[in-house]
Design a protein around this motif. Structure first.
Motif, short mmCIF file in Angstrom:
data_model
loop_
_atom_site.label_atom_id
_atom_site.label_comp_id
_atom_site.label_asym_id
_atom_site.label_seq_id
_atom_site.Cartn_x
_atom_site.Cartn_y
_atom_site.Cartn_z
N GLU A 122 42.77 29.46 45.51
CA GLU A 122 41.22 30.03 45.21
C GLU A 122 41.37 31.67 44.73
O GLU A 122 40.81 31.89 43.84
N LEU A 123 42.28 32.16 45.38
CA LEU A 123 42.39 33.43 44.83
C LEU A 123 43.15 33.65 43.54
O LEU A 123 42.80 34.40 42.63
N VAL A 124 44.19 32.87 43.33
CA VAL A 124 44.84 32.54 42.16
C VAL A 124 44.07 32.12 41.19
O VAL A 124 44.01 32.64 39.94
N GLU A 125 43.37 31.36 41.36
CA GLU A 125 42.58 30.53 40.45
C GLU A 125 41.37 31.23 39.91
O GLU A 125 40.84 31.59 38.80
N ALA A 126 40.71 32.26 40.88
CA ALA A 126 39.57 33.32 40.52
C ALA A 126 40.13 34.28 39.74
O ALA A 126 39.52 34.62 38.54
N HIS A 127 41.23 34.65 39.79
CA HIS A 127 41.90 35.74 38.87
C HIS A 127 42.37 34.91 37.32
O HIS A 127 42.15 35.70 36.50
N MET A 128 42.96 33.89 37.52
CA MET A 128 43.30 33.35 36.32
C MET A 128 42.14 32.79 35.37
O MET A 128 42.34 33.01 34.31
N SER A 129 41.06 32.66 36.06
CA SER A 129 39.74 32.42 35.53
C SER A 129 39.39 33.59 34.45
O SER A 129 38.64 33.28 33.41
N LEU A 130 39.79 34.93 34.79
CA LEU A 130 39.33 35.84 33.96
C LEU A 130 40.56 35.94 32.73
O LEU A 130 40.34 36.61 31.65
N TYR A 131 41.58 35.11 32.58
CA TYR A 131 42.42 34.90 31.49
C TYR A 131 42.58 33.66 30.94
O TYR A 131 43.76 32.95 31.34
N PRO A 132 41.65 32.80 30.54
CA PRO A 132 41.55 31.16 30.24
C PRO A 132 42.87 31.09 29.16
O PRO A 132 43.38 29.95 29.18
N GLU A 133 43.26 32.05 28.44
CA GLU A 133 44.03 31.84 27.61
C GLU A 133 45.28 31.88 27.95
O GLU A 133 46.33 30.83 27.63
N VAL A 134 45.69 32.45 29.06
CA VAL A 134 46.87 32.32 29.59
C VAL A 134 46.98 31.20 30.61
O VAL A 134 47.95 30.40 30.78
N ALA A 135 45.89 30.73 31.27
CA ALA A 135 45.93 29.71 32.22
C ALA A 135 45.94 28.55 31.21
O ALA A 135 46.58 27.52 31.85
N VAL B 3 56.25 50.10 50.51
CA VAL B 3 54.95 49.84 50.49
C VAL B 3 54.17 48.85 50.93
O VAL B 3 54.66 47.42 50.79
N LEU B 4 53.17 48.81 51.78
CA LEU B 4 52.29 47.83 52.00
C LEU B 4 50.96 48.23 51.22
O LEU B 4 50.12 48.98 51.45
N MET B 5 50.81 47.21 50.21
CA MET B 5 49.71 47.17 49.25
C MET B 5 48.61 46.37 49.84
O MET B 5 48.51 45.11 49.84
N ILE B 6 47.25 46.93 50.27
CA ILE B 6 46.35 46.08 50.72
C ILE B 6 45.38 46.06 49.70
O ILE B 6 44.78 46.85 49.25
N THR B 7 45.00 44.90 49.25
CA THR B 7 44.45 44.63 48.11
C THR B 7 43.67 43.10 48.02
O THR B 7 44.10 42.29 48.52
N HIS B 8 42.28 42.83 47.53
CA HIS B 8 41.85 41.56 47.01
C HIS B 8 42.13 41.30 45.51
O HIS B 8 41.72 40.07 45.03
N ASP B 9 42.76 42.20 44.89
CA ASP B 9 42.60 42.20 43.42
C ASP B 9 44.16 41.42 43.06
O ASP B 9 45.25 42.14 43.23
N MET B 10 44.13 40.27 42.67
CA MET B 10 45.53 39.56 42.27
C MET B 10 46.34 40.28 41.41
O MET B 10 47.37 40.03 40.76
N GLY B 11 45.26 40.82 40.33
CA GLY B 11 45.90 41.51 39.06
C GLY B 11 46.85 42.76 39.57
O GLY B 11 47.93 42.74 38.92
N VAL B 12 46.37 43.49 40.54
CA VAL B 12 47.33 44.41 41.24
C VAL B 12 48.56 43.63 41.92
O VAL B 12 49.67 44.21 41.67
#
Length: 259
Positions: free
Chosen positions: A246-259, A201-210
């Motif tokens: 920047e991609l990782v940080e933008a994703h992790m900013s949605l989950y401050p308790e994890v970061a 599978v080649l998964m094309i996405t901008h969503d780091m959660g995916v």
């Protein structure tokens, strides 16, 4: 090398006046059966163009200017790739279906395109519907796109992709415009199918959660080029390039308790 699909040194350009505007600049990727490779990057970086270019389905005025696709190490032409070696799932299911045709018509059209339309088309389609969790397949066969939810349409698109029996799957933003619950179900389905059917599978996405949920490996794209590639864990734990961080940080900013 059995079970690999390689996009090798792909270049794509659009003609502007008397010169070419480079859109994809020397992309190389290898997708392996049973593995999920995520191609990530910001909108407009060339992810979807790479997917389209490899399959030979670029928009007017855009063309491949270099590179090739290899299947198990041997060059393969786009017309032999599409539907036979690679099945595709698009990002907006409503735009992928002809609104005046039923799902039965779409299934027959899909099978006809890959040379597999025969008297057993109906049972094969119902089996594919059942595989993706579409209950009461007989009813689904008679529906038009406007009679179906976004989640049903996405499942139907996946089912039609499975009808080809292609060993590789290109999924271009497959959960766009779906609500969170449906997104989760579609992602679970894609992961199950990849593992159970040994799909590459080649998964094309901008969503780091995916990416975190599904991918084994990640290639990060910026301005038409691959700037970083690594395992999913390494991308999240130790990103090397600014765009990746920047991609990782933008994703992790949605989950401050994890970061």
């Amino acid at each position: 090398m059995t079970g690999t699909l390689t996009i090798e040194n792909l270049h794509i350009a659009a003609r502007h006046g008397d010169h070419d505007h480079v859109l994809v600049d020397g992309i190389s990727l290898t997708i392996r059966r049973g593995r999920i490779l995520a191609l990530v990057g910001s909108s407009g970086c060339g992810k979807s163009m790479t997917c389209s270019g490899a399959q030979g389905v670029l928009p007017p005025g855009v063309r491949v200017t270099g590179g090739q696709v290899l299947y198990d190490g041997r060059p393969i032409a786009p017309e032999k790739l599409r539907g036979h070696v690679v099945a595709a799932i698009l990002q907006n299911p409503r735009s992928a279906f002809n609104p005046v045709l039923t799902m039965a018509n779409h299934a027959k059209e899909t099978l006809r395109a890959v040379g597999k339309l025969d008297s057993g088309w109906r049972s094969r389609t119902l089996e594919a519907f059942a595989t993706v969790g579409l209950e009461d397949g007989e009813t689904v066969l008679g529906l038009h796109p406007f009679e179906m939810s976004g989640g049903m349409l996405q499942r139907t698109m996946i089912a039609l992709a499975l009808l080809s029996d292609a060993p590789f799957l290109f999924a271009d933003e497959p959960t766009t415009d779906l609500d969170l619950i449906v997104q989760a179900r579609i992602l679970d389905l894609l992961e199950e199918l990849a593992r159970r059917r040994n799909l590459g599978v080649l998964m094309i996405t901008h969503d780091m959660g995916v990416v975190a949920r599904l991918a084994d490996e990640v290639a990060v794209m910026e301005n038409g080029r691959i700037i970083e590639r690594a395992t999913t864990r390494d991308i999240f734990d130790n990103p090397q390039r600014i765009a990746t961080r920047e991609l990782v940080e933008a994703h992790m900013s949605l989950y401050p308790e994890v970061a």
